[in-house]
Design an enzyme around this catalytic site. Structure first.
Site, PDB file in Angstrom:
ATOM      1  N   LYS A 260       0.772  -1.230  -0.132  1.00 28.43           N
ATOM      2  CA  LYS A 260      -0.063  -0.193   0.112  1.00 28.43           C
ATOM      3  C   LYS A 260       0.923   1.126   0.052  1.00 28.43           C
ATOM      4  O   LYS A 260       1.834   1.323   0.934  1.00 28.43           O
ATOM      5  CB  LYS A 260      -0.790   0.080   1.094  1.00 28.43           C
ATOM      6  CG  LYS A 260      -1.552   1.183   1.452  1.00 28.43           C
ATOM      7  CD  LYS A 260      -2.454   1.338   2.827  1.00 28.43           C
ATOM      8  CE  LYS A 260      -3.340   2.551   2.967  1.00 28.43           C
ATOM      9  NZ  LYS A 260      -4.130   2.644   3.913  1.00 28.43           N
ATOM     10  N   ASP A 265      -2.715  10.041   3.395  1.00 26.13           N
ATOM     11  CA  ASP A 265      -3.970   9.686   3.557  1.00 26.13           C
ATOM     12  C   ASP A 265      -4.623  10.779   4.374  1.00 26.13           C
ATOM     13  O   ASP A 265      -4.740  10.820   5.666  1.00 26.13           O
ATOM     14  CB  ASP A 265      -4.060   8.456   4.307  1.00 26.13           C
ATOM     15  CG  ASP A 265      -5.393   8.071   4.491  1.00 26.13           C
ATOM     16  OD1 ASP A 265      -6.350   8.634   3.699  1.00 26.13           O
ATOM     17  OD2 ASP A 265      -5.887   7.006   5.129  1.00 26.13           O
ATOM     18  N   LYS A 272     -10.240  13.055   7.785  1.00 33.49           N
ATOM     19  CA  LYS A 272      -9.660  12.821   9.152  1.00 33.49           C
ATOM     20  C   LYS A 272      -9.661  14.072   9.962  1.00 33.49           C
ATOM     21  O   LYS A 272      -9.695  15.165   9.329  1.00 33.49           O
ATOM     22  CB  LYS A 272      -8.325  12.049   9.239  1.00 33.49           C
ATOM     23  CG  LYS A 272      -8.343  10.580   8.537  1.00 33.49           C
ATOM     24  CD  LYS A 272      -6.988  10.168   8.543  1.00 33.49           C
ATOM     25  CE  LYS A 272      -6.505   8.879   7.914  1.00 33.49           C
ATOM     26  NZ  LYS A 272      -7.119   7.765   8.745  1.00 33.49           N
ATOM     27  N   ARG A 346      -7.742  -0.555   1.228  1.00 31.82           N
ATOM     28  CA  ARG A 346      -8.416  -1.618   0.897  1.00 31.82           C
ATOM     29  C   ARG A 346      -8.651  -1.537  -0.652  1.00 31.82           C
ATOM     30  O   ARG A 346      -8.818  -2.664  -1.227  1.00 31.82           O
ATOM     31  CB  ARG A 346      -9.381  -2.204   1.505  1.00 31.82           C
ATOM     32  CG  ARG A 346     -10.850  -1.279   1.747  1.00 31.82           C
ATOM     33  CD  ARG A 346     -11.678  -1.435   2.705  1.00 31.82           C
ATOM     34  NE  ARG A 346     -11.006  -1.021   4.117  1.00 31.82           N
ATOM     35  CZ  ARG A 346     -11.492  -1.232   5.417  1.00 31.82           C
ATOM     36  NH1 ARG A 346     -12.672  -1.929   5.429  1.00 31.82           N
ATOM     37  NH2 ARG A 346     -10.793  -0.840   6.364  1.00 31.82           N
TER      38      ARG A 346
HETATM   39  N1  BES Z   1      -4.321   4.686   6.786  1.00 31.56           N
HETATM   40  C1  BES Z   1      -5.314   4.291   7.625  1.00 31.56           C
HETATM   41  C2  BES Z   1      -5.179   3.514   8.748  1.00 31.56           C
HETATM   42  C3  BES Z   1      -4.265   3.725  10.003  1.00 31.56           C
HETATM   43  C4  BES Z   1      -4.792   4.776  10.677  1.00 31.56           C
HETATM   44  C5  BES Z   1      -2.917   3.285  10.420  1.00 31.56           C
HETATM   45  C6  BES Z   1      -4.206   5.188  11.989  1.00 31.56           C
HETATM   46  C7  BES Z   1      -2.507   3.762  11.297  1.00 31.56           C
HETATM   47  C8  BES Z   1      -2.863   4.711  12.090  1.00 31.56           C
HETATM   48  C9  BES Z   1      -6.473   3.876   6.753  1.00 31.56           C
HETATM   49  O1  BES Z   1      -6.521   4.149   5.488  1.00 31.56           O
HETATM   50  C10 BES Z   1      -7.698   4.252   7.421  1.00 31.56           C
HETATM   51  O2  BES Z   1      -7.814   5.320   7.524  1.00 31.56           O
HETATM   52  N2  BES Z   1      -8.594   3.252   8.027  1.00 31.56           N
HETATM   53  C11 BES Z   1      -9.740   3.575   8.689  1.00 31.56           C
HETATM   54  C12 BES Z   1     -10.818   2.394   8.315  1.00 31.56           C
HETATM   55  C13 BES Z   1     -12.286   3.117   8.719  1.00 31.56           C
HETATM   56  C14 BES Z   1     -12.644   3.978   7.894  1.00 31.56           C
HETATM   57  C15 BES Z   1     -13.049   1.700   8.415  1.00 31.56           C
HETATM   58  C16 BES Z   1      -9.491   3.456  10.118  1.00 31.56           C
HETATM   59  O3  BES Z   1      -8.730   2.373  10.725  1.00 31.56           O
HETATM   60  O4  BES Z   1      -9.987   4.337  10.912  1.00 31.56           O
HETATM   61 ZN    ZN Z   2      -4.886   4.659   4.460  1.00 33.59          ZN
HETATM   62 ZN    ZN Z   3      -7.641   6.070   5.314  1.00 34.62          ZN
END
Ligand code: BES
Ligand code: ZN
Ligand code: ZN
Length: 489
Positions: A260, A265, A272, A346
């Site tokens: 990835k 992000d 966020k 994903r």
């Molecule tokens: N890159 C993030 C995952 C992440 C967040 C890794 C914080 C390490 C620290 C990923 O793309 C994401 O934002 N995932 C969301 C998924 C949710 C919306 C289902 C998450 O984990 O909050």
């Molecule tokens: Zn991410």
């Molecule tokens: Zn994300």
């Protein structure tokens, strides 16, 4: 890069800034040269040093050791409980201490213990010091990276041949770790899909790796609609980069590593909050690991064919962003209802896993900073691993254990597939529930793998806010060392 010397002397003759002396706790157990053990014993008798694991005591101009300005005692804890990981970490902590003091010429006395192979002890000790020899200074006004000039290991009469023979190999793993740290620490303003792909191309040239970039029209033609959707809100177009390594003699196995590479992000329109974005330049750690590992494979000439796929995108909010509620058709034809644009990794991986499956390799391993839920479950010192090929999972778990980069298996729970059902599409990209987020994300990925031997790694340990033993703050650089341990065997 420090000049490394290994010699069979006992360290008394060391001339330089600091002589690092690892000590087991328990008074009777010093197997150190007399001059050194006298110093250590005195400090212990005066109760200033118990040799607890990771305990550090610096001594200025120690008696009896000729030309060294400092001696640094480092505790290893009880001899009975010592492991190679503890050795690496204790020596790493001592080396970090020295590095921050600006000490450049470092000696290390290799600790002797009856329960461990002395060759392997020497290697672990050196590796710990080498892993800690890192400083990210790209963003400093006057970038002057701190680094050792010389690391000299004293084996006190023990054979030094094996450590010498393995030195180049250790260096390759350490360099790959540092390369990942560099990439992860580099701000997203600097490292974006374009500059990332350019770095990959340069590295491919240097190591004679196959290189291909799929971008623009070719992405559409190739069916990478998930990658395109995530990238469409950014001024920087998305790219899929493929790196290829093949050994000179025909390989028995083919492995595809999928990374990835979300260079930043923001969450996209499902934005966020400010603190959630602070570390999101690290969302390309998977791609960084793939790139560093491929270069290392070429240097080590590992006996397997390895293909690296990196999905490079920026997830940004803008007038052109993909939107919650959008339905996109992934590369394998399944439709995905996007209910949260922050579950973007994903979508990128779905396309890449389908592409990887098409190559019909023996194994597929994907590496992704996929969920915050995995960090909640495991913290920042362990990454999650998922897979149904238990033999492969076990092999990777043991590679992680022996390199000190810990992995922990989490289950693929078939029942949870239900929660990803969409009313209008084949699947949705979130469940709407927080529970088991790392598992449901893995279950989502599983839908796009057409391959028996696949493992997913959720990289919760790619980033740490604080410094620990040989790990520097920020990118930890974990990944290549356990992958290489596996690929090389
Ligand atoms: N890159 C993030 C995952 C992440 C967040 C890794 C914080 C390490 C620290 C990923 O793309 C994401 O934002 N995932 C969301 C998924 C949710 C919306 C289902 C998450 O984990 O909050
Ligand atoms: Zn991410
Ligand atoms: Zn994300």
């Amino acid at each position: 890069m420090a000049n490394i010397e290994i010699n069979s002397q006992d360290g008394k003759s060391f001339s330089g800034d600091v002589l690092i002396v690892p000590v087991f706790s328990g008074r009777e157990r010093h197997r150190l040269p007399l001059a050194i053990s006298k110093v250590a014993r005195q400090v212990m008798e005066e109760n200033d040093f118990k040799a607890d694991y990771l305990e550090l005591v610096p001594l200025h101009h120690p008696n009896g050791v000729k030309d060294c300005r400092w001696m640094l005692l480092v505790g290893l804890g009880e001899e009975e409980a010592v492991t190679f990981n503890k050795l690496r970490k204790a020596l790493g902590a001592a080396a970090r201490y020295s590095l921050k003091k600006g000490w450049k010429a470092v000696g290390i006395v290799s600790p002797a213990t009856a329960s461990m192979d002395h060759d392997e002890v020497q290697i672990a000790v050196l590796e710990g010091a080498m892993l800690s020899d890192y400083d990210f200074t790209l963003c400093k006004g006057k970038p002057e990276p701190r680094s050792f000039d010389r690391i000299e290991l004293f084996t006190n009469g023990d054979d030094t041949r094996k450590a010498r023979r393995q030195l180049a190999q250790i260096q390759v793993g350490v360099d790959a770790c540092h390369r990942v740290r560099d990439l992860v620490n580099t701000p997203a303003g600097e490292l974006h899909p374009e500059s990332f792909a350019a770095k990959a191309q340069k590295l491919a040239g240097k190591h004679k790796l196959g290189f291909e970039v799929i971008e623009g029209e070719a992405l559409a033609k190739g069916g990478f609609r998930g990658v395109m959707a995530v990238g469409q809100g950014s001024a920087r177009g998305p790219k899929v980069v493929k790196l290829e390594y093949a050994p000179k003699e025909k390989a028995k196995k083919h492995v595809v590593l999928v990374g990835k590479g979300v260079c930043f992000d923001s969450g996209g329109l499902s934005l966020k909050d400010a603190s959630g974005m602070e570390t999101m330049k690290d969302d390309m750690a998977g791609a960084a690991i793939v790139m560093a590992t491929l270069a290392a494979c070429a240097e080590l000439q590992v006996p397997v064919q390895v293909t690296g796929l990196m999905g490079l995108v920026e997830n940004m909010p803008s007038g052109t962003s993909y939107k919650p509620g959008d339905v996109l058709k992934s590369r394998n034809g399944k439709t995905i209802e996007v209910l949260n644009t922050d579950a973007e990794g994903r979508l990128v991986l779905a396309d890449l896993l389908d592409y990887a499956s098409e190559m019909k390799p023996d194994h597929i391993v994907d590496l992704a900073t996929l969920t915050g839920a995995c960090m909640i479950a495991l913290g920042d010192g362990v990454s999650g691993i998922f897979g149904e090929d238990q033999k492969l999972v076990d092999r990777l778990l043991s590679a992680g254990n022996s390199t000190g980069e810990y992995l922990w298996q989490l289950p693929l729970v078939a029942d949870y597939r239900e929660s990803l059902k969409s009313h209008i599409a084949d699947i949705k990209n979130i469940t709407g529930k927080r529970w088991g987020g790392a598992i449901t994300a893995a279950m989502f990925l599983r839908e796009f793998v057409d391959h028996a031997s696949w493992v997913h790694v959720d990289l919760s340990s790619c980033w740490a806010d604080a410094e620990k033993d040989y790990r520097t703050p920020g990118g930890t650089g974990e990944g290549p060392r356990w992958l290489l341990e596996w690929l090389n065997s």
